[in-house]
Design a protein around this motif. Structure first.
Motif, PDB file in Angstrom:
ATOM      1  N   LEU A  74       0.827  -1.200   0.000  1.00  0.00           N
ATOM      2  CA  LEU A  74       0.000   0.000   0.000  1.00  0.00           C
ATOM      3  C   LEU A  74       0.862   1.251   0.000  1.00  0.00           C
ATOM      4  O   LEU A  74       0.596   2.199  -0.724  1.00  0.00           O
ATOM      5  N   SER A  75       1.920   1.257   0.786  1.00  0.00           N
ATOM      6  CA  SER A  75       2.798   2.417   0.850  1.00  0.00           C
ATOM      7  C   SER A  75       3.440   2.687  -0.500  1.00  0.00           C
ATOM      8  O   SER A  75       3.543   3.844  -0.926  1.00  0.00           O
TER       9      SER A  75
ATOM     10  N   SER B  24      -6.325   1.270  -1.948  1.00  0.00           N
ATOM     11  CA  SER B  24      -6.224   1.098  -0.496  1.00  0.00           C
ATOM     12  C   SER B  24      -7.330   0.193   0.023  1.00  0.00           C
ATOM     13  O   SER B  24      -7.086  -0.693   0.849  1.00  0.00           O
TER      14      SER B  24
ATOM     15  N   ARG C  50      -4.489  -7.504   3.321  1.00  0.00           N
ATOM     16  CA  ARG C  50      -3.058  -7.212   3.197  1.00  0.00           C
ATOM     17  C   ARG C  50      -2.656  -5.886   3.812  1.00  0.00           C
ATOM     18  O   ARG C  50      -1.526  -5.438   3.625  1.00  0.00           O
ATOM     19  N   ASN C  51      -3.575  -5.255   4.541  1.00  0.00           N
ATOM     20  CA  ASN C  51      -3.230  -4.019   5.227  1.00  0.00           C
ATOM     21  C   ASN C  51      -4.089  -3.870   6.467  1.00  0.00           C
ATOM     22  O   ASN C  51      -5.166  -4.451   6.567  1.00  0.00           O
ATOM     23  N   THR C  52      -3.603  -3.058   7.399  1.00  0.00           N
ATOM     24  CA  THR C  52      -4.296  -2.865   8.666  1.00  0.00           C
ATOM     25  C   THR C  52      -5.357  -1.774   8.543  1.00  0.00           C
ATOM     26  O   THR C  52      -5.331  -0.963   7.609  1.00  0.00           O
TER      27      THR C  52
ATOM     28  N   ALA D 284      -3.511   1.708   8.847  1.00  0.00           N
ATOM     29  CA  ALA D 284      -2.799   2.126   7.632  1.00  0.00           C
ATOM     30  C   ALA D 284      -3.780   2.495   6.519  1.00  0.00           C
ATOM     31  O   ALA D 284      -3.557   3.473   5.790  1.00  0.00           O
ATOM     32  N   THR D 285      -4.860   1.762   6.407  1.00  0.00           N
ATOM     33  CA  THR D 285      -5.857   2.056   5.387  1.00  0.00           C
ATOM     34  C   THR D 285      -6.541   3.385   5.679  1.00  0.00           C
ATOM     35  O   THR D 285      -6.739   4.206   4.787  1.00  0.00           O
TER      36      THR D 285
END
Length: 148
Positions: A3-4, A47, A55-57, A60-61
């Motif tokens: 994502l980053s 996102s 695949r992301n928290t 973070a999202t």
């Protein structure tokens, strides 16, 4: 991590294309704003998809979506502040602002779902709407910049 990287690449594209109040006249300015909003919409879509895939928290999202809201807000401010010379330019400004309103609403809805207010199928629908709106805005931006 993915994502980053995706967000950084898309933000770089936004900044490389510039925001409103650069060369190209009114149409060019509105074109750049449409591209900035479109890039934010597509970034928000990615996102949400990464989050939906596990695949992301949540944190973070939410941060990524907040950043995209800020991008839209910057483009809206520049668009709303841009003076127009003709009724057609006023119509273009209204079109960009309406699209920004739609994108903002979808990003906020996505944030709500990520926070637990909503269900997974709705998240998929919001992501799809952001992708559609983003693509349309990117196309509009290209057309306006070419005309500017």
């Amino acid at each position: 991590m993915l994502l980053s990287v995706v967000a950084a690449a898309l933000l770089l594209g936004v900044f490389a294309s510039g925001c409103a109040s650069m060369r190209g006249g009114v149409e060019g300015d509105f074109g750049r704003a449409a591209q900035q909003i479109g890039s934010a919409a597509v970034s928000a879509q990615l996102s949400l998809q990464v989050f939906a895939d596990g695949r992301n928290t949540t944190a973070a999202t939410d941060t990524a979506l907040s950043d995209m809201l800020e991008e839209v807000d910057q483009a809206v401010s520049a668009t709303a502040d841009r003076e127009v010379d003709t009724p057609d330019q006023g119509t273009l400004r209204a079109e960009v602002l309406q699209a920004a309103n739609t994108v903002t609403g979808q990003i906020i809805r996505g944030r709500d779902i990520v926070a637990g207010v909503g269900e997974q199928p709705e998240l998929t629908a919001v992501a799809a709407e952001l992708g559609r709106a983003g693509t349309e805005l990117l196309d509009l931006g290209d057309r306006l910049e070419a005309a500017g």
